[in-house]
Design a protein around this motif. Structure first.
Motif, PDB file in Angstrom:
ATOM      1  N   ALA A 107      83.411 -21.373 103.868  1.00 13.75           N
ATOM      2  CA  ALA A 107      84.274 -22.424 104.432  1.00 13.75           C
ATOM      3  C   ALA A 107      84.259 -22.390 105.967  1.00 13.75           C
ATOM      4  O   ALA A 107      83.932 -23.408 106.597  1.00 13.75           O
ATOM      5  CB  ALA A 107      85.687 -22.303 103.865  1.00 13.75           C
ATOM      6  N   PRO A 108      84.541 -21.253 106.611  1.00 15.08           N
ATOM      7  CA  PRO A 108      84.472 -21.239 108.076  1.00 15.08           C
ATOM      8  C   PRO A 108      83.055 -21.463 108.600  1.00 15.08           C
ATOM      9  O   PRO A 108      82.881 -22.010 109.697  1.00 15.08           O
ATOM     10  CB  PRO A 108      84.960 -19.845 108.456  1.00 15.08           C
ATOM     11  N   PHE A 132      82.107 -30.736  96.750  1.00 10.22           N
ATOM     12  CA  PHE A 132      83.286 -29.867  96.933  1.00 10.22           C
ATOM     13  C   PHE A 132      84.331 -30.644  97.766  1.00 10.22           C
ATOM     14  O   PHE A 132      84.030 -31.052  98.899  1.00 10.22           O
ATOM     15  CB  PHE A 132      82.804 -28.611  97.672  1.00 10.22           C
ATOM     16  N   TYR A 135      85.072 -30.664 101.683  1.00  3.64           N
ATOM     17  CA  TYR A 135      84.189 -31.223 102.726  1.00  3.64           C
ATOM     18  C   TYR A 135      84.925 -32.293 103.538  1.00  3.64           C
ATOM     19  O   TYR A 135      84.703 -32.428 104.732  1.00  3.64           O
ATOM     20  CB  TYR A 135      82.927 -31.854 102.130  1.00  3.64           C
ATOM     21  N   ASN A 177      74.552 -29.019  98.585  1.00  2.00           N
ATOM     22  CA  ASN A 177      75.125 -27.866  97.860  1.00  2.00           C
ATOM     23  C   ASN A 177      74.409 -27.708  96.521  1.00  2.00           C
ATOM     24  O   ASN A 177      74.600 -28.501  95.612  1.00  2.00           O
ATOM     25  CB  ASN A 177      76.633 -28.118  97.670  1.00  2.00           C
ATOM     26  N   ASN A 181      78.592 -27.332  92.991  1.00  6.06           N
ATOM     27  CA  ASN A 181      79.971 -27.415  92.529  1.00  6.06           C
ATOM     28  C   ASN A 181      80.373 -28.867  92.746  1.00  6.06           C
ATOM     29  O   ASN A 181      80.364 -29.314  93.897  1.00  6.06           O
ATOM     30  CB  ASN A 181      80.867 -26.499  93.376  1.00  6.06           C
ATOM     31  N   ASP A 215      74.883 -25.637 101.941  1.00  7.41           N
ATOM     32  CA  ASP A 215      76.081 -24.892 101.541  1.00  7.41           C
ATOM     33  C   ASP A 215      75.707 -24.072 100.301  1.00  7.41           C
ATOM     34  O   ASP A 215      75.556 -24.611  99.220  1.00  7.41           O
ATOM     35  CB  ASP A 215      77.208 -25.897 101.233  1.00  7.41           C
ATOM     36  N   PRO A 217      77.018 -21.047  98.513  1.00  6.88           N
ATOM     37  CA  PRO A 217      77.733 -19.926  97.871  1.00  6.88           C
ATOM     38  C   PRO A 217      77.197 -19.577  96.490  1.00  6.88           C
ATOM     39  O   PRO A 217      77.418 -18.471  96.009  1.00  6.88           O
ATOM     40  CB  PRO A 217      79.181 -20.405  97.767  1.00  6.88           C
ATOM     41  N   TYR A 218      76.491 -20.530  95.863  1.00 10.59           N
ATOM     42  CA  TYR A 218      76.030 -20.287  94.484  1.00 10.59           C
ATOM     43  C   TYR A 218      74.526 -20.001  94.423  1.00 10.59           C
ATOM     44  O   TYR A 218      73.939 -20.095  93.358  1.00 10.59           O
ATOM     45  CB  TYR A 218      76.377 -21.503  93.597  1.00 10.59           C
ATOM     46  N   SER A 243      77.681 -17.460 101.461  1.00  8.02           N
ATOM     47  CA  SER A 243      78.898 -16.701 101.194  1.00  8.02           C
ATOM     48  C   SER A 243      78.621 -15.662 100.118  1.00  8.02           C
ATOM     49  O   SER A 243      77.835 -15.903  99.204  1.00  8.02           O
ATOM     50  CB  SER A 243      79.974 -17.666 100.704  1.00  8.02           C
ATOM     51  N   SER A 245      81.203 -14.728  98.351  1.00 10.59           N
ATOM     52  CA  SER A 245      82.380 -14.910  97.486  1.00 10.59           C
ATOM     53  C   SER A 245      82.010 -14.925  96.014  1.00 10.59           C
ATOM     54  O   SER A 245      82.695 -14.327  95.189  1.00 10.59           O
ATOM     55  CB  SER A 245      83.085 -16.226  97.826  1.00 10.59           C
ATOM     56  N   LYS A 246      80.954 -15.663  95.678  1.00  9.81           N
ATOM     57  CA  LYS A 246      80.594 -15.817  94.267  1.00  9.81           C
ATOM     58  C   LYS A 246      79.469 -14.846  93.888  1.00  9.81           C
ATOM     59  O   LYS A 246      79.459 -14.307  92.787  1.00  9.81           O
ATOM     60  CB  LYS A 246      80.146 -17.248  93.970  1.00  9.81           C
ATOM     61  N   ARG A 254      86.370 -12.375 102.093  1.00 13.05           N
ATOM     62  CA  ARG A 254      85.996 -13.303 103.157  1.00 13.05           C
ATOM     63  C   ARG A 254      84.804 -12.823 103.986  1.00 13.05           C
ATOM     64  O   ARG A 254      84.950 -12.311 105.105  1.00 13.05           O
ATOM     65  CB  ARG A 254      87.192 -13.603 104.092  1.00 13.05           C
ATOM     66  N   TYR A 333      79.953 -23.964  86.518  1.00 13.49           N
ATOM     67  CA  TYR A 333      80.688 -25.181  86.180  1.00 13.49           C
ATOM     68  C   TYR A 333      79.906 -26.036  85.189  1.00 13.49           C
ATOM     69  O   TYR A 333      78.670 -26.091  85.253  1.00 13.49           O
ATOM     70  CB  TYR A 333      80.922 -26.022  87.435  1.00 13.49           C
TER      71      TYR A 333
END
Ligand code: PLP
Length: 396
Positions: A107-108, A132, A135, A177, A181, A215, A217-218, A243, A245-246, A254, A333
């Motif tokens: 996100a940042p 997402f 955005y 992305n 997602n 983007d 993350p996945y 990221s 995160s996932k 973070r 998802y």
């Protein structure tokens, strides 16, 4: 008085959070085992053992002043080098630590890149539906306009002719992305190559580069040997927002990064502007402990067996019941077509009659579809199947 845009963002209800809160409330009434919550995208597999071990080792081996202290704004060299080495092993792009800027997650990273590219109040950033929902505030609160490319509801790839109709000389970048997602779809090499060709042509026509903001993350969450092309290998003007995160199940810790390839147009200026944007928002020095963990664990990969089992179970069961669904090759998802096309009515009825919590696609820019996050227990999926069946039968 307060800033009205911020006030609106701070008070606007989030459908996902509301469903999640409803689930917790209902669990107290009907029992946790009778609530089927597919609302949140919170990883349900543990972080790899090596990550937890690294945390323990670092606490014992590294001076606590350093562990809890500030790092350089862009992050520690050791973490950036470990990430560069990992990217080079996999994609052979000659990534240097100096091309990486560590962030507190995707996100940042996205916000810094968007702010860096928001050159004038007319600057436009594109997003491809479904997307997402965050955005929109990321773009609109950072001095740019969000231009949405409508969904390709056949294959959930990118509708390039719709994109071409909407791109303009004000377009600075497009957020891509994949794995996606909310659709779970992975964009193919062919799609990304065609997108790259279009952006190259338009960039030449407008006399400035149009960046892909990847983007990611996945990136590591992909099933059955499906290829997730690394976009900088296809289109040089790509800025990656990554990221852990996932991929390492660390959303609360973070940690992530921006990668501005040296071969991207105006890369030095873009990198400096990303650093400046991060500074302006105070998004610098991500958690030191996590940077030290990444320095040791950049090569760790998630064990996707549990997600894959959930994906197969849910996809097979739902399609057998007559639901139709985008091909779920990645992320965690499923994006399911609402049986009568009204996803809000379906979501509401499923919630009230079955404690089945699924998210309408409107917020993702794709009405008529429902997002199911299958990062849940396999038992919950099994228990929820009669509810899905009853819902489908109620529409027949
Ligand atoms: N981008 C997408 C597509 C996401 O789904 C998410 C989180 O769910 C993010 C970005 C933000 O991730 P992070 O936790 O790294 O900030």
């Amino acid at each position: 008085m307060v800033n009205q845009t911020c006030h609106q963002l701070g008070t606007a209800p989030s459908v996902i959070r509301e469903l999640f809160a409803y689930g917790l409330q209902q669990a107290a009434v009907v029992g946790k085992e009778n609530v089927f919550d597919y609302s949140l995208g919170n990883p349900s597999i543990p972080a790899p053992a090596k990550v937890n071990q690294a945390i323990c080792d670092i606490i014992h081996e590294v001076d606590s002043i350093q562990i809890h202290g500030y790092s350089m704004a862009a992050g520690f060299d050791a973490a950036r080098q470990a990430i560069a080495d990992n990217l080079n092993q996999r994609f052979a792009l000659g990534v240097k630590a100096s091309e990486l800027f560590l962030t507190c997650g995707a996100a940042p990273a996205l916000i810094s890149v968007i702010k860096a590219l928001a050159v004038t109040p007319d600057s436009e950033i594109m997003a491809v539906a479904p997307f997402f929902p965050e955005y929109r505030p990321f773009v609109e609160s950072n001095g740019a306009k969000l231009v949405v490319v409508p969904a390709d509801t056949e294959a959930f790839q990118i509708d390039l002719s719709a994109l071409e109709q909407r791109i303009s000389p004000n377009t600075q970048g497009i957020i891509i992305n994949s794995p996606n997602n909310p659709s779970g779809v992975v964009y193919t090499r062919q799609t990304l190559q065609a997108l790259a060709d279009l952006l190259t042509r338009k960039g030449e026509e407008y006399g400035h580069p149009i960046y892909i903001i990847a983007d990611e993350p996945y990136r590591e969450l992909v099933y059955g040997n499906v290829e997730v092309p690394f976009i900088p290998t296809i289109y040089p003007n790509t800025i990656v927002c990554y990221s852990y995160s996932k991929s390492l199940s660390l959303p609360g810790e973070r940690i992530g990064y921006v990668y501005v390839p040296a071969f991207a147009a105006d890369s030095a200026a873009v990198y400096a502007a990303v650093a400046g944007a991060a500074r302006a928002m105070g998004h610098v020095c991500p958690p030191t402990l996590m940077q030290l963990v990444i320095a040791r664990c950049a090569d760790e990969m998630p064990d996707l067996a549990a997600y894959d089992e959930n994906r197969t179970l849910l996809y097979n069961a739902l399609t057998e019941m007559g639901y139709s669904c985008a091909k779920p090759d990645g992320a965690f998802y499923l994006f399911v077509k609402a049986p009568n096309g009204d996803a809000n009515a379906f979501s509401q009825k499923a919630k009230l009659e079955h404690n089945l919590l699924v998210v309408p696609g409107d917020g993702f820019g794709c009405p008529g579809y429902l997002r199911l996050s299958y990062c849940v227990s396999n038992e919950m999926i099994r228990r929820s199947l009669p509810a899905f069946k009853a819902m489908m039968e109620s529409y027949c």
